[in-house]
Write a protein that holds these residues in place. Sequence first.
Motif, PDB file in Angstrom:
ATOM      1  N   GLU A  74      93.970  57.064  77.729  1.00  0.00           N
ATOM      2  CA  GLU A  74      93.646  56.178  78.693  1.00  0.00           C
ATOM      3  C   GLU A  74      95.039  55.303  79.080  1.00  0.00           C
ATOM      4  O   GLU A  74      95.616  54.788  78.315  1.00  0.00           O
ATOM      5  N   ALA A  75      95.027  55.499  80.605  1.00  0.00           N
ATOM      6  CA  ALA A  75      96.273  55.006  81.084  1.00  0.00           C
ATOM      7  C   ALA A  75      95.876  53.451  81.219  1.00  0.00           C
ATOM      8  O   ALA A  75      94.667  53.236  81.590  1.00  0.00           O
ATOM      9  N   ALA A  76      97.009  52.547  80.973  1.00  0.00           N
ATOM     10  CA  ALA A  76      96.206  51.118  81.211  1.00  0.00           C
ATOM     11  C   ALA A  76      96.876  50.767  82.487  1.00  0.00           C
ATOM     12  O   ALA A  76      97.687  50.086  82.898  1.00  0.00           O
ATOM     13  N   ASP A  77      95.560  51.166  83.442  1.00  0.00           N
ATOM     14  CA  ASP A  77      95.845  51.215  84.741  1.00  0.00           C
ATOM     15  C   ASP A  77      96.132  49.381  85.305  1.00  0.00           C
ATOM     16  O   ASP A  77      96.614  49.289  86.348  1.00  0.00           O
ATOM     17  N   ASP A  78      95.497  48.466  84.496  1.00  0.00           N
ATOM     18  CA  ASP A  78      95.734  47.218  84.916  1.00  0.00           C
ATOM     19  C   ASP A  78      96.851  46.285  84.187  1.00  0.00           C
ATOM     20  O   ASP A  78      96.986  45.329  84.355  1.00  0.00           O
ATOM     21  N   VAL A  79      97.724  47.296  83.661  1.00  0.00           N
ATOM     22  CA  VAL A  79      99.054  46.697  83.087  1.00  0.00           C
ATOM     23  C   VAL A  79     100.195  47.378  83.854  1.00  0.00           C
ATOM     24  O   VAL A  79     100.342  48.606  83.835  1.00  0.00           O
ATOM     25  N   LEU A  80     101.042  46.684  84.349  1.00  0.00           N
ATOM     26  CA  LEU A  80     102.380  47.282  84.706  1.00  0.00           C
ATOM     27  C   LEU A  80     103.458  47.449  83.935  1.00  0.00           C
ATOM     28  O   LEU A  80     103.514  46.315  82.860  1.00  0.00           O
ATOM     29  N   ALA A 118     101.845  43.228  76.520  1.00  0.00           N
ATOM     30  CA  ALA A 118     101.405  44.247  77.111  1.00  0.00           C
ATOM     31  C   ALA A 118     102.300  45.275  78.040  1.00  0.00           C
ATOM     32  O   ALA A 118     102.227  46.405  78.032  1.00  0.00           O
ATOM     33  N   ASN A 119     102.964  44.645  78.795  1.00  0.00           N
ATOM     34  CA  ASN A 119     103.659  44.931  79.886  1.00  0.00           C
ATOM     35  C   ASN A 119     104.842  45.989  79.129  1.00  0.00           C
ATOM     36  O   ASN A 119     105.024  47.018  79.393  1.00  0.00           O
ATOM     37  N   GLY A 120     105.371  45.272  78.273  1.00  0.00           N
ATOM     38  CA  GLY A 120     106.494  45.863  77.406  1.00  0.00           C
ATOM     39  C   GLY A 120     105.894  46.937  76.530  1.00  0.00           C
ATOM     40  O   GLY A 120     106.606  48.032  76.488  1.00  0.00           O
ATOM     41  N   VAL A 121     104.776  47.000  76.034  1.00  0.00           N
ATOM     42  CA  VAL A 121     104.306  47.786  75.023  1.00  0.00           C
ATOM     43  C   VAL A 121     103.913  49.007  75.810  1.00  0.00           C
ATOM     44  O   VAL A 121     104.098  50.431  75.711  1.00  0.00           O
ATOM     45  N   VAL A 122     103.347  49.007  77.014  1.00  0.00           N
ATOM     46  CA  VAL A 122     102.947  50.272  78.162  1.00  0.00           C
ATOM     47  C   VAL A 122     104.149  50.734  78.494  1.00  0.00           C
ATOM     48  O   VAL A 122     104.234  52.201  78.546  1.00  0.00           O
ATOM     49  N   HIS A 123     105.191  50.182  78.827  1.00  0.00           N
ATOM     50  CA  HIS A 123     106.500  50.488  79.317  1.00  0.00           C
ATOM     51  C   HIS A 123     106.949  51.461  78.163  1.00  0.00           C
ATOM     52  O   HIS A 123     107.344  52.678  78.156  1.00  0.00           O
ATOM     53  N   HIS A 124     106.866  51.147  77.071  1.00  0.00           N
ATOM     54  CA  HIS A 124     107.456  51.796  75.803  1.00  0.00           C
ATOM     55  C   HIS A 124     106.575  53.169  75.373  1.00  0.00           C
ATOM     56  O   HIS A 124     107.267  53.909  75.124  1.00  0.00           O
ATOM     57  N   HIS A 132      98.122  55.142  76.589  1.00  0.00           N
ATOM     58  CA  HIS A 132      97.289  54.447  75.610  1.00  0.00           C
ATOM     59  C   HIS A 132      96.839  53.061  76.446  1.00  0.00           C
ATOM     60  O   HIS A 132      97.695  52.403  77.267  1.00  0.00           O
ATOM     61  N   ARG A 133      95.598  52.783  76.206  1.00  0.00           N
ATOM     62  CA  ARG A 133      95.297  51.426  76.736  1.00  0.00           C
ATOM     63  C   ARG A 133      95.688  50.277  75.710  1.00  0.00           C
ATOM     64  O   ARG A 133      95.797  50.639  74.545  1.00  0.00           O
ATOM     65  N   PHE A 134      96.049  49.171  76.374  1.00  0.00           N
ATOM     66  CA  PHE A 134      96.768  48.215  75.592  1.00  0.00           C
ATOM     67  C   PHE A 134      95.439  47.504  74.682  1.00  0.00           C
ATOM     68  O   PHE A 134      94.632  46.852  75.395  1.00  0.00           O
ATOM     69  N   ARG A 135      95.349  47.699  73.245  1.00  0.00           N
ATOM     70  CA  ARG A 135      94.123  47.193  72.705  1.00  0.00           C
ATOM     71  C   ARG A 135      94.372  46.294  71.666  1.00  0.00           C
ATOM     72  O   ARG A 135      94.574  46.787  70.485  1.00  0.00           O
ATOM     73  N   PRO A 136      95.011  45.090  71.739  1.00  0.00           N
ATOM     74  CA  PRO A 136      95.304  44.113  70.651  1.00  0.00           C
ATOM     75  C   PRO A 136      93.922  43.983  69.534  1.00  0.00           C
ATOM     76  O   PRO A 136      92.961  43.832  70.132  1.00  0.00           O
ATOM     77  N   VAL A 137      94.383  44.178  68.241  1.00  0.00           N
ATOM     78  CA  VAL A 137      93.344  43.889  67.294  1.00  0.00           C
ATOM     79  C   VAL A 137      93.056  42.530  67.258  1.00  0.00           C
ATOM     80  O   VAL A 137      91.926  42.069  66.979  1.00  0.00           O
ATOM     81  N   HIS A 138      93.962  41.568  67.317  1.00  0.00           N
ATOM     82  CA  HIS A 138      93.742  40.159  67.461  1.00  0.00           C
ATOM     83  C   HIS A 138      94.661  39.349  68.409  1.00  0.00           C
ATOM     84  O   HIS A 138      95.610  40.126  69.168  1.00  0.00           O
ATOM     85  N   ARG A 139      94.573  38.257  68.550  1.00  0.00           N
ATOM     86  CA  ARG A 139      95.603  37.614  69.590  1.00  0.00           C
ATOM     87  C   ARG A 139      96.376  36.622  68.908  1.00  0.00           C
ATOM     88  O   ARG A 139      95.964  35.927  68.051  1.00  0.00           O
ATOM     89  N   LEU A 140      97.418  36.255  69.538  1.00  0.00           N
ATOM     90  CA  LEU A 140      98.261  35.296  69.160  1.00  0.00           C
ATOM     91  C   LEU A 140      98.533  34.240  70.321  1.00  0.00           C
ATOM     92  O   LEU A 140      99.059  34.882  71.485  1.00  0.00           O
ATOM     93  N   ASP A 141      98.468  32.858  70.182  1.00  0.00           N
ATOM     94  CA  ASP A 141      98.938  32.242  71.185  1.00  0.00           C
ATOM     95  C   ASP A 141     100.154  32.638  71.883  1.00  0.00           C
ATOM     96  O   ASP A 141     101.367  32.917  70.837  1.00  0.00           O
ATOM     97  N   LYS A 142     100.616  32.384  72.880  1.00  0.00           N
ATOM     98  CA  LYS A 142     101.788  32.435  73.681  1.00  0.00           C
ATOM     99  C   LYS A 142     103.081  31.824  72.745  1.00  0.00           C
ATOM    100  O   LYS A 142     104.084  32.659  72.520  1.00  0.00           O
ATOM    101  N   ASP A 143     102.819  30.720  72.280  1.00  0.00           N
ATOM    102  CA  ASP A 143     104.096  30.021  71.404  1.00  0.00           C
ATOM    103  C   ASP A 143     103.821  30.301  70.117  1.00  0.00           C
ATOM    104  O   ASP A 143     104.349  29.730  69.338  1.00  0.00           O
ATOM    105  N   ALA A 151      95.801  48.747  68.665  1.00  0.00           N
ATOM    106  CA  ALA A 151      95.298  49.988  68.357  1.00  0.00           C
ATOM    107  C   ALA A 151      95.497  50.899  69.424  1.00  0.00           C
ATOM    108  O   ALA A 151      95.607  50.528  70.736  1.00  0.00           O
ATOM    109  N   LYS A 152      95.736  52.211  69.204  1.00  0.00           N
ATOM    110  CA  LYS A 152      96.265  53.220  70.191  1.00  0.00           C
ATOM    111  C   LYS A 152      95.097  53.956  70.799  1.00  0.00           C
ATOM    112  O   LYS A 152      95.154  54.694  71.660  1.00  0.00           O
ATOM    113  N   ASN A 153      93.814  53.905  70.317  1.00  0.00           N
ATOM    114  CA  ASN A 153      92.735  54.442  70.774  1.00  0.00           C
ATOM    115  C   ASN A 153      91.457  53.793  70.405  1.00  0.00           C
ATOM    116  O   ASN A 153      91.397  52.822  69.539  1.00  0.00           O
ATOM    117  N   ALA A 154      90.093  54.113  70.795  1.00  0.00           N
ATOM    118  CA  ALA A 154      88.910  53.434  70.831  1.00  0.00           C
ATOM    119  C   ALA A 154      88.459  53.303  69.362  1.00  0.00           C
ATOM    120  O   ALA A 154      87.931  52.295  68.993  1.00  0.00           O
TER     121      ALA A 154
END
Length: 322
Positions: A74-80, A118-124, A132-143, A151-154
């Motif tokens: 799955e290409a992350a079409d929505d992430v540059l 997400a931008n950096g991971v997709v580039h990597h 791969h589609r960017f699928r974080p298992v959980h979130r962290l606040d910006k700061d 996760a790399k797949n569904a």
Amino acid sequence: MDDTVYSDPIELVVQPADDGLAVRTVLQKRLGVSRRLLTRLKRTKVGLTVNGRRAFTSDRVSAGDRIALRMEAEAADDVLPQEMPLSILHEDPHLLVLDKPAGIVVHPTKGHYVNTLANGVVHHWLKHGKAHRFRPVHRLDKDTSGVIAVAKNAYVHQQLAEQMKRGRIGKRYIAYVRGAPSPADGTIDAPIDRDPAAPHLRIVTPDGYPSVTHYRTEAVYGGGRAAKVSLTLETGRTHQIRVHMRHIGCPLIADELYGGHGAGDPDWLAAAVKSAGRQALHAAELELTHPMTGERMIFASPLPDDLLRLERLLKSLDDRES
């Protein structure tokens, strides 16, 4: 000819106890594959094979057969894609674990399409020929800094989400707070929901969602003016730690949203806020079971330099007291 690009296969050898069962039953029983994912596999040409040959979920299998799931990449079409330094703690064909610095948003949002993790991971991934589609298992606040899993797949995402739901993913945080919790160690069981007056904020309210935080005081500074606290979560509500610590009268130092500083701060707190430069919260450990290997894994992130500076400053309060 099938020109579809697939992710790395997920393989399973049929055990004697599963001899004669349908493929779908084996996948649900042994891998916990959801009905939704089974439906996706039906749509692919060679997404499901038994002993290297295309198979259907209704096919019967024998002990020793090798089942392979090959999901479409799955290409992350929505992430540059955007090159940026990444601190990778672990990477395999199915899972990526990173040490996120403070000041980085995890996922693009409206009006914020670049300079995210997400931008950096997709580039990597693209740099290494992977999609791969960017699928974080959980979130962290910006700061908030620290450990975050992607996760790399569904299938892997589904399995880790289920672990999260069942409380089988352990998350430990370190926070520096104003005041000292009383009692020093305890549990905060206080429901959280949106603040009707400010929907971007969260508050403790009787009608909120169940929210449980366990805490342990690791150090007290300046006669109780500040403390270092270790926290683990039973639930994962937005801003949970920040809201709960404010609820018990110990907001995180430098937390602009939840009272970590403000006009009229004493000199020591103003210096602490300047030293931290952001809410003093760090995701120090993440513990999970790898969906593919069954291995229990612990990933750790050391305190970053900004919080180490803050800790030194808070320790100096004790010297001033003596």
